[in-house]
Write an enzyme that holds these catalytic residues in place. Structure first.
Site, PDB file in Angstrom:
ATOM      1  CB  CYS A 120       7.915   1.812  -0.653  1.00  8.06           C
ATOM      2  SG  CYS A 120       9.205   0.730   0.010  1.00  8.06           S
ATOM      3  CB  CYS A 121       3.785  -1.310  -1.909  1.00  8.48           C
ATOM      4  SG  CYS A 121       3.603  -1.392  -0.120  1.00  8.48           S
ATOM      5  CB  CYS A 207       8.220  -4.339   4.637  1.00  7.67           C
ATOM      6  SG  CYS A 207       8.263  -5.034   2.969  1.00  7.67           S
ATOM      7  CB  CYS A 210       5.251  -0.708   6.444  1.00 10.52           C
ATOM      8  SG  CYS A 210       6.085   0.586   5.491  1.00 10.52           S
ATOM      9  CB  CYS A 233       1.342  -4.497  -0.545  1.00  8.56           C
ATOM     10  SG  CYS A 233       0.961  -6.010  -1.456  1.00  8.56           S
TER      11      CYS A 233
END
Length: 246
Positions: A120-121, A207, A210, A233
């Protein structure tokens, strides 16, 4: 260090001439002497971002500020960004977001963060920043030595290794040697607004999915990716921010 660095003749010259500087003095030298027109600031507009942004507003408010709008940020962060832009007079804040075509393939339901936080990062931060930095030779970061063990040995002026291992983009860390008390004092002395989530127990803000509140007695960054073996990240991993995977 949290990113592989290399040594080059230019890096050695920059460190010899400017390595004794930090804070606003280092920023001024990098903007007006070392990388005129070729440097940007990367900012999360998180809990301590106002310090570096305020310095930039006093040194040169026209320098581009690259803001990673991942699509998963707190609304408070977006409103804080707008407030700081107005208050500090920053004239060139560039919002970098994930490519919708990549999201359609990698994260069609928007839940990649729950299945693969690193992935995702990569999609929402690493790749957009790589595009945003393409035309710059250097960038300012807000990293500090106290934040993680991987950052404890970093220098104020670094040069990243590109994907092929050759010398790549320069990374400037004006606050590398600052601690939490230094940051707090600067914010109070200049009467700067804090991120609204700080008073609610969020000490390091990323985010929304998280980021958690830090429990009493918890580590400064323990609210980031809580429960995972992860404290970065990925934007400071060698090669990735030079376009790898795009």
């Amino acid at each position: 260090m949290d990113s592989e660095t290399v040594t080059s003749e230019r890096l050695e010259k920059l460190q010899a001439e400017f390595g004794h500087l930090d804070g606003k003095d280092l920023m001024d030298a990098m903007i007006h002497k070392a990388f005129p027109g070729k440097i940007a600031m990367v900012s999360s507009f998180g809990s301590e971002a106002v310090v570096l942004l305020h310095m930039l507003s006093e040194v040169n408010p026209t320098v581009p500020v690259l803001f990673l709008n991942t699509g998963k940020l707190f609304g408070e962060t977006l409103r804080y960004r707008d407030r700081l832009q107005d208050k500090l007079g920053l004239t060139d804040i560039r919002s970098l977001g994930p490519d919708p075509r990549v999201l359609d393939v990698q994260d069609p339901k928007g839940d990649l963060w729950a299945r693969d936080a690193d992935g995702c990062c990569h999609v929402r931060k690493v790749l957009p920043l790589a595009h945003g930095l393409e035309h710059f030779e250097a960038s300012f970061t807000g990293r500090k030595k106290f934040q993680t063990g991987a950052r404890s040995q970093m220098a104020t002026i670094e040069q990243e290794a590109a994907a092929d291992g050759t010398p790549g983009r320069f990374k400037i860390n004006p606050l590398a040697n600052w601690d939490l008390d230094d940051l707090k004092t600067y914010i109070e002395d200049h009467k700067l607004p804090r991120h609204p989530l700080v008073k609610d127990g969020y000490l390091s803000i990323g985010c929304m999915p998280c980021t958690d509140r830090v429990k009493e007695g918890g580590d400064y960054r323990s609210g980031r990716w809580a429960g995972l073996d992860k404290d970065e990240c990925g934007i400071h991993v060698p090669g990735l921010v030079d376009g790898d995977g795009i």
